[in-house]
Design a protein around this motif. Sequence first.
Motif, PDB file in Angstrom:
ATOM      1  N   ILE A   7       0.834  -1.201   0.000  1.00 39.65           N
ATOM      2  CA  ILE A   7       0.000   0.000   0.000  1.00 39.65           C
ATOM      3  C   ILE A   7       0.874   1.259   0.000  1.00 39.65           C
ATOM      4  N   GLY A   8       2.073   1.150   0.579  1.00 39.85           N
ATOM      5  CA  GLY A   8       2.983   2.294   0.595  1.00 39.85           C
ATOM      6  C   GLY A   8       3.341   2.742  -0.815  1.00 39.85           C
ATOM      7  N   ARG A   9       3.489   1.786  -1.710  1.00 40.26           N
ATOM      8  CA  ARG A   9       3.858   2.136  -3.092  1.00 40.26           C
ATOM      9  C   ARG A   9       2.719   2.858  -3.809  1.00 40.26           C
ATOM     10  N   VAL A  10       1.487   2.502  -3.445  1.00 36.46           N
ATOM     11  CA  VAL A  10       0.330   3.211  -4.031  1.00 36.46           C
ATOM     12  C   VAL A  10       0.329   4.660  -3.560  1.00 36.46           C
ATOM     13  N   HIS A  11       0.488   4.833  -2.246  1.00 41.87           N
ATOM     14  CA  HIS A  11       0.470   6.200  -1.703  1.00 41.87           C
ATOM     15  C   HIS A  11       1.668   7.011  -2.216  1.00 41.87           C
ATOM     16  N   ALA A  12       2.823   6.374  -2.328  1.00 42.16           N
ATOM     17  CA  ALA A  12       4.012   7.109  -2.812  1.00 42.16           C
ATOM     18  C   ALA A  12       3.755   7.642  -4.225  1.00 42.16           C
ATOM     19  N   ALA A  13       3.198   6.812  -5.078  1.00 48.34           N
ATOM     20  CA  ALA A  13       2.915   7.243  -6.459  1.00 48.34           C
ATOM     21  C   ALA A  13       1.903   8.386  -6.462  1.00 48.34           C
ATOM     22  N   SER A  35      14.776   2.687  -0.751  1.00 45.70           N
ATOM     23  CA  SER A  35      15.601   3.325  -1.779  1.00 45.70           C
ATOM     24  C   SER A  35      14.965   3.192  -3.155  1.00 45.70           C
ATOM     25  N   GLU A  36      14.408   2.027  -3.414  1.00 42.61           N
ATOM     26  CA  GLU A  36      13.782   1.793  -4.728  1.00 42.61           C
ATOM     27  C   GLU A  36      12.621   2.771  -4.948  1.00 42.61           C
ATOM     28  N   VAL A  37      11.768   2.915  -3.929  1.00 44.77           N
ATOM     29  CA  VAL A  37      10.598   3.795  -4.076  1.00 44.77           C
ATOM     30  C   VAL A  37      11.041   5.259  -4.087  1.00 44.77           C
ATOM     31  N   ALA A  38      11.983   5.616  -3.197  1.00 46.36           N
ATOM     32  CA  ALA A  38      12.453   7.004  -3.145  1.00 46.36           C
ATOM     33  C   ALA A  38      13.065   7.418  -4.482  1.00 46.36           C
ATOM     34  N   ALA A  39      13.816   6.510  -5.088  1.00 45.55           N
ATOM     35  CA  ALA A  39      14.488   6.834  -6.360  1.00 45.55           C
ATOM     36  C   ALA A  39      13.465   7.114  -7.467  1.00 45.55           C
TER      37      ALA A  39
END
Length: 336
Positions: A7-13, A35-39
């Motif tokens: 779910i974090g990846r959904v919110h990050a996007a 790091s992957e999501v931040a990048a």
Amino acid sequence: MCGSGRIGRVHAANIAAHPGVNLAWVADPVISSASEVAALYGARATGSTDDVFADTSLDAVVVCSPTPTHIDLIRAAVGRGVAVLCEKPIDLDIGRVRSCLADLAGSTAAVMMGFNRRFDPAFAAIRQRVQAGEIGRLEQLTITSRDPAPPPASYIAASGGIFRDMSIHDLDMARFFIPDVVEVTAHGANVSSDYIAEAGDFDSAAITLRGRNGELVSITNSRHSAYGYDQRLEAFGSQGMLRADNISPTTVRSFGTLAVEGADPYEPFFLERYAAAYRRELDAFVDAIHTGIPCSPGFEDGMAALILADAAAESASTGKTIAIEEVITHEGALRK
Ligand SMILES: NC(=O)c1ccc[n+]([C@@H]2O[C@H](COP(=O)([O-])OP(=O)(O)OC[C@H]3O[C@@H](n4cnc5c(N)ncnc54)[C@H](O)[C@@H]3O)[C@@H](O)[C@H]2O)c1
């Protein structure tokens, strides 16, 4: 944000795509994930949420870490005057939730709970039309929520059971329409997954709620559904009925000799089915921060859903109907 899993990846996007906010930090003890999501979005990565809260320029944090971490992260954020959007459930232990609520008293930082289904365009439209009086007096609400396939045993073991993990979304949806629930009756069954039975949990559940004004809510849950993710809602009133059906990725229909009106399979699971809802939820959170209007659903709504989930679990294990003594009003205030 804290947590860069599913779910974090959904919110990050969604944060990165939002014109009014910047994604500053992604914190996750699995630093490779952070790091992957931040990048992807030009944010800073850290393995420790301490780094996030040490940043005095922070306005808000989105909590997407596992449930047992939520309360500590809410406390850390609110203690620094940082607004929080926290994924559901707040916690699995109502005692910890009550103690956190007491500690939050007097704080001004906004806390919003991630009950995303309130922001689904179809469900939100039904609620708005019910409130506008289109179907007269609301008498019955029918909520169907079936997952496509059961989660693994490791997930079940930490989930808190079907009522606190899965039904909690539907209990919140019930409260979205009928905040003052006075009675909960629930049944659980094991019909298809031996490992869920062995964990002392259910893979099938039926819950009936009674509202203060005599409204009845029927919630049907299953951990599996052969035809895909099944998410429907029906509101029945004195002057008619409003219904939201499942959603397919396209509107294409096939017609043949054996069947007509054949639609594509439904959206596979929550990430796809509620994509618009997650975006609208973030919009509402950002609006609340910018305008100062109270966040909705708030911490008390998260607590109310857990109270109902606990009552459902108690009812399913004792066979009794559970009276709800606490009422959480439309404004979100707790009163006895
Ligand atoms: N609203 C919804 O539709 C929805 C859907 C799925 C999950 N959830 C909720 O979101 C939360 C996360 O679920 P998920 O499926 O994304 O889990 P997940 O396991 O996929 O991701 C959780 C991430 O948080 C990280 N993490 C662990 N401890 C942390 C900490 N102290 N600080 C920061 N990060 C930490 C983990 O390393 C992992 O990467 C759960 O509370 C779950 O109930 C809500």
